[in-house]
Write a protein that holds these residues in place. Structure first.
Motif, PDB file in Angstrom:
ATOM      1  N   LEU A  57       0.752  -1.261   0.107  1.00 50.95           N
ATOM      2  CA  LEU A  57       0.006   0.128  -0.161  1.00 50.95           C
ATOM      3  C   LEU A  57       0.833   1.193  -0.013  1.00 50.95           C
ATOM      4  O   LEU A  57       0.591   2.044  -0.757  1.00 50.95           O
ATOM      5  CB  LEU A  57      -0.788  -0.008   1.087  1.00 50.95           C
ATOM      6  CG  LEU A  57      -1.867  -1.046   1.413  1.00 50.95           C
ATOM      7  CD1 LEU A  57      -2.975  -1.188   2.547  1.00 50.95           C
ATOM      8  CD2 LEU A  57      -2.863  -1.299   0.033  1.00 50.95           C
ATOM      9  N   CYS A  58       1.873   1.342   0.749  1.00 49.90           N
ATOM     10  CA  CYS A  58       2.887   2.480   0.820  1.00 49.90           C
ATOM     11  C   CYS A  58       3.535   2.637  -0.518  1.00 49.90           C
ATOM     12  O   CYS A  58       3.540   3.689  -0.948  1.00 49.90           O
ATOM     13  CB  CYS A  58       3.799   2.345   1.919  1.00 49.90           C
ATOM     14  SG  CYS A  58       2.937   2.366   3.789  1.00 49.90           S
ATOM     15  N   THR A  59       3.974   1.454  -1.048  1.00 52.00           N
ATOM     16  CA  THR A  59       4.661   1.615  -2.363  1.00 52.00           C
ATOM     17  C   THR A  59       3.723   2.296  -3.515  1.00 52.00           C
ATOM     18  O   THR A  59       4.119   3.100  -4.179  1.00 52.00           O
ATOM     19  CB  THR A  59       5.146   0.211  -2.746  1.00 52.00           C
ATOM     20  OG1 THR A  59       6.192  -0.176  -1.837  1.00 52.00           O
ATOM     21  CG2 THR A  59       5.928   0.395  -4.094  1.00 52.00           C
ATOM     22  N   GLY A  60       2.594   1.753  -3.501  1.00 51.05           N
ATOM     23  CA  GLY A  60       1.771   2.002  -4.570  1.00 51.05           C
ATOM     24  C   GLY A  60       1.095   3.501  -4.181  1.00 51.05           C
ATOM     25  O   GLY A  60       1.302   4.544  -5.377  1.00 51.05           O
ATOM     26  N   ALA A  61       0.824   3.749  -3.366  1.00 50.67           N
ATOM     27  CA  ALA A  61       0.331   5.277  -2.844  1.00 50.67           C
ATOM     28  C   ALA A  61       1.619   6.219  -3.095  1.00 50.67           C
ATOM     29  O   ALA A  61       1.492   7.149  -3.780  1.00 50.67           O
ATOM     30  CB  ALA A  61      -0.453   5.349  -1.445  1.00 50.67           C
ATOM     31  N   GLY A  62       2.835   5.715  -2.439  1.00 47.30           N
ATOM     32  CA  GLY A  62       3.988   6.646  -2.488  1.00 47.30           C
ATOM     33  C   GLY A  62       4.580   6.852  -3.750  1.00 47.30           C
ATOM     34  O   GLY A  62       4.672   8.082  -4.223  1.00 47.30           O
ATOM     35  N   THR A 271      -5.375   9.439  -6.806  1.00 48.58           N
ATOM     36  CA  THR A 271      -4.082   8.729  -7.284  1.00 48.58           C
ATOM     37  C   THR A 271      -3.507   7.995  -6.475  1.00 48.58           C
ATOM     38  O   THR A 271      -2.973   6.995  -6.860  1.00 48.58           O
ATOM     39  CB  THR A 271      -2.950  10.000  -7.458  1.00 48.58           C
ATOM     40  OG1 THR A 271      -3.701  11.241  -8.596  1.00 48.58           O
ATOM     41  CG2 THR A 271      -1.479   9.504  -8.087  1.00 48.58           C
ATOM     42  N   ALA A 272      -3.365   8.219  -5.211  1.00 51.05           N
ATOM     43  CA  ALA A 272      -2.633   7.318  -4.144  1.00 51.05           C
ATOM     44  C   ALA A 272      -3.491   6.134  -3.929  1.00 51.05           C
ATOM     45  O   ALA A 272      -2.826   5.027  -3.978  1.00 51.05           O
ATOM     46  CB  ALA A 272      -2.747   8.400  -2.713  1.00 51.05           C
ATOM     47  N   LEU A 273      -4.937   6.246  -3.966  1.00 50.92           N
ATOM     48  CA  LEU A 273      -5.504   5.067  -3.742  1.00 50.92           C
ATOM     49  C   LEU A 273      -5.582   4.045  -5.063  1.00 50.92           C
ATOM     50  O   LEU A 273      -5.416   2.857  -5.037  1.00 50.92           O
ATOM     51  CB  LEU A 273      -7.117   5.270  -3.409  1.00 50.92           C
ATOM     52  CG  LEU A 273      -7.497   5.913  -2.209  1.00 50.92           C
ATOM     53  CD1 LEU A 273      -9.097   6.518  -2.272  1.00 50.92           C
ATOM     54  CD2 LEU A 273      -7.348   5.003  -1.181  1.00 50.92           C
ATOM     55  N   PHE A 274      -5.506   4.590  -6.319  1.00 46.52           N
ATOM     56  CA  PHE A 274      -5.469   3.850  -7.435  1.00 46.52           C
ATOM     57  C   PHE A 274      -4.111   3.324  -7.547  1.00 46.52           C
ATOM     58  O   PHE A 274      -3.932   2.113  -8.125  1.00 46.52           O
ATOM     59  CB  PHE A 274      -5.733   4.661  -8.630  1.00 46.52           C
ATOM     60  CG  PHE A 274      -5.868   4.034  -9.941  1.00 46.52           C
ATOM     61  CD1 PHE A 274      -6.691   2.850 -10.272  1.00 46.52           C
ATOM     62  CD2 PHE A 274      -4.950   4.240 -10.930  1.00 46.52           C
ATOM     63  CE1 PHE A 274      -6.704   2.260 -11.315  1.00 46.52           C
ATOM     64  CE2 PHE A 274      -4.870   3.478 -12.182  1.00 46.52           C
ATOM     65  CZ  PHE A 274      -5.693   2.322 -12.365  1.00 46.52           C
ATOM     66  N   GLY A 275      -3.075   3.951  -7.187  1.00 46.25           N
ATOM     67  CA  GLY A 275      -1.653   3.412  -7.302  1.00 46.25           C
ATOM     68  C   GLY A 275      -1.406   2.238  -6.310  1.00 46.25           C
ATOM     69  O   GLY A 275      -0.828   1.156  -6.695  1.00 46.25           O
ATOM     70  N   ALA A 276      -2.163   2.464  -5.076  1.00 43.69           N
ATOM     71  CA  ALA A 276      -1.832   1.078  -3.931  1.00 43.69           C
ATOM     72  C   ALA A 276      -2.734  -0.122  -4.627  1.00 43.69           C
ATOM     73  O   ALA A 276      -2.511  -1.126  -4.452  1.00 43.69           O
ATOM     74  CB  ALA A 276      -2.730   1.652  -2.854  1.00 43.69           C
ATOM     75  N   VAL A 279      -0.730  -1.575  -7.511  1.00 43.64           N
ATOM     76  CA  VAL A 279       0.387  -2.573  -7.076  1.00 43.64           C
ATOM     77  C   VAL A 279      -0.316  -3.887  -6.372  1.00 43.64           C
ATOM     78  O   VAL A 279       0.301  -4.912  -6.633  1.00 43.64           O
ATOM     79  CB  VAL A 279       1.113  -1.747  -6.124  1.00 43.64           C
ATOM     80  CG1 VAL A 279       2.335  -2.478  -5.659  1.00 43.64           C
ATOM     81  CG2 VAL A 279       1.810  -0.544  -6.984  1.00 43.64           C
ATOM     82  N   LEU A 280      -1.241  -3.643  -5.854  1.00 43.84           N
ATOM     83  CA  LEU A 280      -1.818  -4.781  -5.051  1.00 43.84           C
ATOM     84  C   LEU A 280      -2.115  -5.906  -5.955  1.00 43.84           C
ATOM     85  O   LEU A 280      -2.000  -7.133  -5.941  1.00 43.84           O
ATOM     86  CB  LEU A 280      -2.865  -4.314  -3.983  1.00 43.84           C
ATOM     87  CG  LEU A 280      -3.564  -5.477  -3.288  1.00 43.84           C
ATOM     88  CD1 LEU A 280      -2.576  -5.947  -2.333  1.00 43.84           C
ATOM     89  CD2 LEU A 280      -4.743  -4.841  -2.669  1.00 43.84           C
ATOM     90  N   VAL A 281      -3.130  -5.297  -7.011  1.00 47.73           N
ATOM     91  CA  VAL A 281      -3.423  -6.128  -8.046  1.00 47.73           C
ATOM     92  C   VAL A 281      -2.343  -7.074  -8.858  1.00 47.73           C
ATOM     93  O   VAL A 281      -2.274  -8.222  -9.104  1.00 47.73           O
ATOM     94  CB  VAL A 281      -4.326  -5.476  -9.144  1.00 47.73           C
ATOM     95  CG1 VAL A 281      -4.672  -6.519 -10.184  1.00 47.73           C
ATOM     96  CG2 VAL A 281      -5.637  -4.977  -8.366  1.00 47.73           C
TER      97      VAL A 281
END
Length: 336
Positions: A57-62, A271-276, A279-281
């Motif tokens: 989550l931190c990676t995708g959002a960051g 953007t942060a939510l979609f990025g997380a 990456v999770l998917v």
């Protein structure tokens, strides 16, 4: 309510997939075992599954937030930590830490990665300020070439001092080594994202050029380098823990901006939510496609991200009137 509908949908999807992610892995962990207090399942959950999820989550959002900041400050939709030499610089900083401090801790390597990433990003921006490019595609190409130069130096030093195998941990991003006690540095992304949200309006103003910023009383150079520093520190904290993960900061902000515009304050949460979520998917795909083995997250993100990047590139060149002729707003002191 309509304004926040997309944010709510992304948050719900992220919550559901996060719950599923906690129970995907080589060792079966069931919710019933956790509720009954099974020590083995609880240990796996707390030491491996939960830290991995938080790191994802931190990676995708960051990374997506870092890409959004760099694109806004540069007014170029193809600039990101990948195309701005930030990731390559962080890898060089880690190698320098390993060379001069072989027994260094993760925190010590993070300091070197922070410094190298910030310096590399600043040099990239300083360099393109002095080259009168008018084609929006050429600016990230310069960043890619600059990143390749830094990568070449990194590989040369690694081969010379026989550090290639050690360095490979940070060249390919993966979450398999994320365990409790070895990933907490990635938590730095949370306050940095909050700081980016607080200064979102300043980043929007600075992205319009030096003259426009001065007319509104915004310290142009200070805000510019503060934003670039935030993006570089986010990237470095992720590279130290997870390794290199490309395309997230490039693709995710572009996809969100197509639906919600370019204003940071209005798009940062999505953007942060979609990025997380992205990456999770990708992580779930990497863990299940050849189970019980696991594919590196860099491989899955690289395949999907490169395809999306090509589609976005053609879309902006064909349908975005400003894309082929965007002028760099930092050139010669302001926007045209």
């Amino acid at each position: 309510m309509k304004k926040y509908s997309s944010t709510i949908v992304l948050a719900v999807c992220l919550l559901i997939l996060s719950a599923c992610s906690l129970f995907v892995g080589v060792i079966d962990v069931e919710a019933g075992d956790l509720l009954t207090g099974d020590l083995k399942s609880l240990e796996i959950f707390l030491i491996s599954r939960l830290p991995r999820l938080l790191a994802i989550l931190c990676t995708g959002a960051g990374m997506s937030t870092a890409g959004l900041i760099m694109q806004q400050l540069c007014q170029n939709k193809f600039v990101s930590p990948t195309t701005g030499a930030t990731i390559s610089s962080a890898q060089l900083g880690i190698l320098i830490a390993l060379l001069f401090m072989p027994s260094s801790t993760l925190g010590s390597r993070a300091v070197f990665a922070f410094l190298a990433a910030v310096l590399g990003t600043w040099i990239f921006v300083w360099f393109i300020q002095r080259i009168p490019f008018k084609d929006a595609v050429m600016v990230p190409l310069v960043g890619i070439m600059f990143g390749n130069v830094i990568g070449g130096i990194t590989n040369y030093l690694a081969y010379k001092y026989e550090m290639t195998q050690t360095l490979s941990t940070w060249l390919v991003g993966h979450f398999s080594a994320v365990l409790r006690g070895r990933y907490e540095i990635v938590y730095l992304t949370a306050p940095l994202i909050l700081l980016a949200f607080l200064f979102a309006n300043h980043f929007n103003i600075v992205g319009m050029g030096k003259d426009f910023s001065r007319n509104l009383g915004v310290p142009y150079n200070l805000v510019l380098f503060m934003g670039l520093t935030i993006a570089a520190m986010i990237t470095a904290s992720i590279v130290v823990v997870v390794g290199s993960i490309s395309y997230i900061g490039l693709v995710v902000p572009n996809i969100v901006s197509m639906f919600k515009g370019d204003k940071i304050r209005g798009t940062l949460a999505d953007t942060a939510l979609f990025g997380a979520l992205f990456v999770l998917v990708c992580d779930l795909i990497g863990r299940t496609v050849i189970a019980p083995y696991e594919l590196p997250i860099e491989l899955i993100v690289g395949i999907l991200g490169s395809l999306l990047f090509i589609l976005l590139l053609f879309h902006r060149l064909r349908h975005g009137r400003k894309a082929p002729k965007i002028q760099w707003p930092l050139l010669k002191g302001g926007a045209r």
